[in-house]
Design a protein around this motif. Structure first.
Motif, PDB file in Angstrom:
ATOM      1  N   GLU A  66       0.824  -1.208   0.000  1.00  0.00           N
ATOM      2  CA  GLU A  66       0.000   0.000   0.000  1.00  0.00           C
ATOM      3  C   GLU A  66       0.862   1.263   0.000  1.00  0.00           C
ATOM      4  O   GLU A  66       0.505   2.273  -0.622  1.00  0.00           O
ATOM      5  CB  GLU A  66      -0.930  -0.010   1.215  1.00  0.00           C
ATOM      6  N   LEU A  67       1.997   1.212   0.715  1.00  0.00           N
ATOM      7  CA  LEU A  67       2.905   2.366   0.709  1.00  0.00           C
ATOM      8  C   LEU A  67       3.428   2.616  -0.696  1.00  0.00           C
ATOM      9  O   LEU A  67       3.414   3.761  -1.183  1.00  0.00           O
ATOM     10  CB  LEU A  67       4.071   2.135   1.667  1.00  0.00           C
ATOM     11  N   SER A  68       3.886   1.570  -1.352  1.00  0.00           N
ATOM     12  CA  SER A  68       4.411   1.722  -2.707  1.00  0.00           C
ATOM     13  C   SER A  68       3.341   2.255  -3.648  1.00  0.00           C
ATOM     14  O   SER A  68       3.600   3.176  -4.450  1.00  0.00           O
ATOM     15  CB  SER A  68       4.923   0.372  -3.218  1.00  0.00           C
ATOM     16  N   ARG A  69       2.131   1.741  -3.550  1.00  0.00           N
ATOM     17  CA  ARG A  69       1.043   2.190  -4.426  1.00  0.00           C
ATOM     18  C   ARG A  69       0.757   3.671  -4.225  1.00  0.00           C
ATOM     19  O   ARG A  69       0.646   4.435  -5.197  1.00  0.00           O
ATOM     20  CB  ARG A  69      -0.204   1.359  -4.160  1.00  0.00           C
ATOM     21  N   ARG A  70       0.642   4.100  -2.971  1.00  0.00           N
ATOM     22  CA  ARG A  70       0.309   5.502  -2.697  1.00  0.00           C
ATOM     23  C   ARG A  70       1.445   6.442  -3.084  1.00  0.00           C
ATOM     24  O   ARG A  70       1.206   7.530  -3.612  1.00  0.00           O
ATOM     25  CB  ARG A  70      -0.062   5.681  -1.233  1.00  0.00           C
ATOM     26  N   MET A  71       2.695   6.054  -2.794  1.00  0.00           N
ATOM     27  CA  MET A  71       3.822   6.919  -3.143  1.00  0.00           C
ATOM     28  C   MET A  71       3.928   7.084  -4.655  1.00  0.00           C
ATOM     29  O   MET A  71       4.145   8.194  -5.167  1.00  0.00           O
ATOM     30  CB  MET A  71       5.121   6.351  -2.579  1.00  0.00           C
ATOM     31  N   ARG A  72       3.759   6.003  -5.389  1.00  0.00           N
ATOM     32  CA  ARG A  72       3.890   6.083  -6.846  1.00  0.00           C
ATOM     33  C   ARG A  72       2.735   6.874  -7.464  1.00  0.00           C
ATOM     34  O   ARG A  72       2.937   7.656  -8.390  1.00  0.00           O
ATOM     35  CB  ARG A  72       3.985   4.669  -7.442  1.00  0.00           C
ATOM     36  N   GLN A  73       1.521   6.677  -6.934  1.00  0.00           N
ATOM     37  CA  GLN A  73       0.390   7.447  -7.424  1.00  0.00           C
ATOM     38  C   GLN A  73       0.583   8.939  -7.151  1.00  0.00           C
ATOM     39  O   GLN A  73       0.305   9.789  -8.000  1.00  0.00           O
ATOM     40  CB  GLN A  73      -0.905   6.966  -6.778  1.00  0.00           C
ATOM     41  N   SER A  74       1.070   9.256  -5.948  1.00  0.00           N
ATOM     42  CA  SER A  74       1.280  10.661  -5.594  1.00  0.00           C
ATOM     43  C   SER A  74       2.394  11.273  -6.432  1.00  0.00           C
ATOM     44  O   SER A  74       2.306  12.443  -6.829  1.00  0.00           O
ATOM     45  CB  SER A  74       1.597  10.781  -4.099  1.00  0.00           C
ATOM     46  N   PHE A  75       3.444  10.493  -6.718  1.00  0.00           N
ATOM     47  CA  PHE A  75       4.496  11.000  -7.599  1.00  0.00           C
ATOM     48  C   PHE A  75       3.908  11.300  -8.979  1.00  0.00           C
ATOM     49  O   PHE A  75       4.201  12.353  -9.569  1.00  0.00           O
ATOM     50  CB  PHE A  75       5.646  10.004  -7.717  1.00  0.00           C
ATOM     51  N   ASP A  76       3.073  10.396  -9.478  1.00  0.00           N
ATOM     52  CA  ASP A  76       2.418  10.637 -10.769  1.00  0.00           C
ATOM     53  C   ASP A  76       1.604  11.934 -10.737  1.00  0.00           C
ATOM     54  O   ASP A  76       1.646  12.734 -11.681  1.00  0.00           O
ATOM     55  CB  ASP A  76       1.482   9.471 -11.109  1.00  0.00           C
ATOM     56  N   ASP A  77       0.845  12.132  -9.650  1.00  0.00           N
ATOM     57  CA  ASP A  77       0.005  13.329  -9.528  1.00  0.00           C
ATOM     58  C   ASP A  77       0.851  14.602  -9.547  1.00  0.00           C
ATOM     59  O   ASP A  77       0.512  15.586 -10.215  1.00  0.00           O
ATOM     60  CB  ASP A  77      -0.803  13.280  -8.231  1.00  0.00           C
ATOM     61  N   VAL A  78       1.955  14.577  -8.789  1.00  0.00           N
ATOM     62  CA  VAL A  78       2.823  15.756  -8.721  1.00  0.00           C
ATOM     63  C   VAL A  78       3.509  15.996 -10.050  1.00  0.00           C
ATOM     64  O   VAL A  78       3.582  17.145 -10.543  1.00  0.00           O
ATOM     65  CB  VAL A  78       3.862  15.589  -7.584  1.00  0.00           C
ATOM     66  N   TRP A  79       4.019  14.943 -10.671  1.00  0.00           N
ATOM     67  CA  TRP A  79       4.698  15.080 -11.961  1.00  0.00           C
ATOM     68  C   TRP A  79       3.749  15.669 -13.003  1.00  0.00           C
ATOM     69  O   TRP A  79       4.101  16.593 -13.739  1.00  0.00           O
ATOM     70  CB  TRP A  79       5.224  13.719 -12.411  1.00  0.00           C
ATOM     71  N   ALA A  80       2.524  15.147 -13.034  1.00  0.00           N
ATOM     72  CA  ALA A  80       1.534  15.636 -14.005  1.00  0.00           C
ATOM     73  C   ALA A  80       1.170  17.095 -13.730  1.00  0.00           C
ATOM     74  O   ALA A  80       1.021  17.892 -14.673  1.00  0.00           O
ATOM     75  CB  ALA A  80       0.290  14.754 -13.959  1.00  0.00           C
ATOM     76  N   THR A  81       1.019  17.461 -12.470  1.00  0.00           N
ATOM     77  CA  THR A  81       0.680  18.841 -12.129  1.00  0.00           C
ATOM     78  C   THR A  81       1.799  19.793 -12.532  1.00  0.00           C
ATOM     79  O   THR A  81       1.556  20.874 -13.095  1.00  0.00           O
ATOM     80  CB  THR A  81       0.401  18.976 -10.621  1.00  0.00           C
ATOM     81  N   ALA A  82       3.043  19.388 -12.247  1.00  0.00           N
ATOM     82  CA  ALA A  82       4.180  20.231 -12.616  1.00  0.00           C
ATOM     83  C   ALA A  82       4.274  20.415 -14.115  1.00  0.00           C
ATOM     84  O   ALA A  82       4.558  21.529 -14.607  1.00  0.00           O
ATOM     85  CB  ALA A  82       5.475  19.620 -12.070  1.00  0.00           C
ATOM     86  N   ARG A  83       4.028  19.345 -14.858  1.00  0.00           N
ATOM     87  CA  ARG A  83       4.094  19.456 -16.317  1.00  0.00           C
ATOM     88  C   ARG A  83       2.952  20.332 -16.849  1.00  0.00           C
ATOM     89  O   ARG A  83       3.135  21.140 -17.759  1.00  0.00           O
ATOM     90  CB  ARG A  83       4.045  18.065 -16.961  1.00  0.00           C
ATOM     91  N   ARG A  84       1.773  20.173 -16.285  1.00  0.00           N
ATOM     92  CA  ARG A  84       0.629  20.964 -16.736  1.00  0.00           C
ATOM     93  C   ARG A  84       0.843  22.453 -16.481  1.00  0.00           C
ATOM     94  O   ARG A  84       0.485  23.296 -17.307  1.00  0.00           O
ATOM     95  CB  ARG A  84      -0.638  20.482 -16.031  1.00  0.00           C
TER      96      ARG A  84
END
Length: 442
Positions: free
Chosen positions: A396-414
């Motif tokens: 669950e830690l790995s899933r949440r960290m990777r999802q949150s990294f995706d969210d941040v990466w996408a927000t920064a790119r947008r």
């Protein structure tokens, strides 16, 4: 920040702080933690177009409690310590954040850390607001009995605002699972029944979660892996440097090593170690556990603790106190990726310099959020009285960290900005939306 005491309680407390190994650079003025936190908030708010009144609301902590803590010392003296508990925001849920014991604790620092906790919980989409606590003391100078007395009295003083549905403390610098057990017991005695969910980071035997000790460092390693993948960097054989070898630093190093990276330099508050062939992280952990410091480890070259920041590497993990990388030394950082294991290790001025040089900085509110994520898991387990196997916690830690990294990466790119501003924008927007939906009472 080390102890030479042979007492196991003091040694455990002194070596479990997330900020072990902090060094300050000279020259350029290091802004305070609160100045950095407010600067980051205002940048994100400007990008989001938030109105001035809402920004002021988000800058201001909801509740600040200052308490005096009288302790009868072993020699009969009465000593009075000062403690703080700050609740920055409760918009998304009860406050969540650690308690640190350190001689340099200030109210401004605790306030900044509480604010960062608000954003950290929002980035990970956890149902918490931000809180933080601290006691101005040197735990290394206290006996085990004095440490317990201080902890229990501090708990009694802040019990008016903490609780499993109000504010849930956790370990931080120079506090550990034993300190959390004392807090839980003191609070439970006041309530007349066990309340394991009042704190997280407890020993497993009294309701703690498996996987909690390694969680923050493991989260740092996961973030480094995600960033490396997007930047085309193969972590297998990549050079890693870790400043600070407390709880966060040592487990970040250990998990990066397990991913195939080569840890070439580490430091604690007393010494830096360098081996271009790669250090054995498990040997370093065992040595420090036995000796209380990395000093004397003879299987590597030595250098000044602050000098490890300038060792050429692919991944740099500053896991000491805030303000380690400033305008004074940012030009000499030779890393492709900086993973903020500590809170606020890169100042705003240094951020700009690193961005200009093409260094990718993974901000603290994402990089070191593994600890609060597993604290959330522990809180849920405590409320449900149903405990997970370690494999489930790790998954669950790995899933949440990777999802949150995706969210941040996408927000920064947008938003066409850096990862810190992207993470802050994501977090602030989530908190602002919670404020909008709830409204302002009355």
């Amino acid at each position: 920040m080390e102890t030479t005491s042979s007492d196991p309680t003091l040694r455990s407390v002194a070596t479990n702080g997330a900020a072990d190994g902090a060094e300050r650079t000279s020259g350029a003025r290091v802004p305070s933690a609160l100045e950095m936190a407010v600067t980051q908030l205002r940048r994100a708010a400007s990008l989001l177009g938030l109105d001035a009144g809402l920004v002021k609301y988000l800058e201001t902590p909801k509740r600040v409690l200052t308490v005096s803590i009288p302790v009868r010392m072993d020699d009969g003296r009465l000593e009075v310590f000062t403690g703080y508990r700050v609740q920055h925001s409760l918009a998304r849920g009860p406050a969540k954040g650690g308690i640190r014991y350190h001689p340099a604790v200030t109210l401004d620092e605790v306030t900044a850390l509480a604010m960062w906790m608000t954003w950290k919980c929002a980035v990970l989409n956890l149902p918490f607001g931000g809180g933080k606590g601290g006691v101005v003391c040197d735990p290394r100078a206290l006996s085990p009995r004095e440490l317990e007395q201080l902890t229990r009295r501090f708990t009694a003083e802040i019990s008016v605002i903490i609780g499993p549905d109000r504010d849930i403390p956790a370990p931080d610098v120079y506090t550990n699972p034993q300190v959390m057990a004392w807090i839980m017991d003191t609070y439970s005695m006041q309530q007349g029944h066990p309340v394991p969910a009042v704190v997280t980071g407890k020993p497993v035997e009294v309701g703690g979660s498996l996987g909690r000790e390694q969680a923050t460092g493991r989260g740092c390693a996961i973030c480094a892996e995600e960033a490396a993948r997007r930047l085309g960097l193969d972590l297998r054989g990549a050079r890693v440097v870790v400043q600070g070898f407390g709880n966060v630093g040592r487990y970040a190093a250990l998990h990066l090593e397990r991913m195939g990276a080569r840890v070439v330099a580490v430091s604690d508050s007393r010494v830096g170690l360098l081996d271009e062939r790669g250090l054995s992280v498990s040997e370093l952990i065992a040595y420090k556990k036995a000796q209380g410091s990395l000093r004397g480890f003879d299987a590597a070259s030595t250098l000044a603790p602050e000098a490890v920041l300038q060792v050429p590497c692919d991944v740099l993990v500053p896991a000491a106190l805030e303000g380690a990388i400033t305008a004074d030394n940012a030009e000499r950082i030779r890393a492709r990726i900086v993973v903020e294991g500590a809170n606020g290790p890169v100042t705003p001025e240094a951020d700009e310099i690193l961005a200009r040089r093409g260094v990718t900085v993974i901000p603290d509110i994402l990089a070191n959020a593994g600890g609060v994520t597993v604290s959330y898991f522990e809180w849920v387990q405590g409320l449900q009285e149903f405990f997970w196997p370690e494999e489930q916690v790790d998954r669950e830690l790995s899933r949440r960290m990777r999802q949150s990294f995706d969210d941040v990466w996408a927000t920064a790119r947008r938003l066409e900005t850096d990862l810190r501003t992207g993470a802050m924008a994501l977090a602030v927007s989530r908190v602002a939306e919670a404020v909008r939906l709830r409204g302002i009472y009355p």
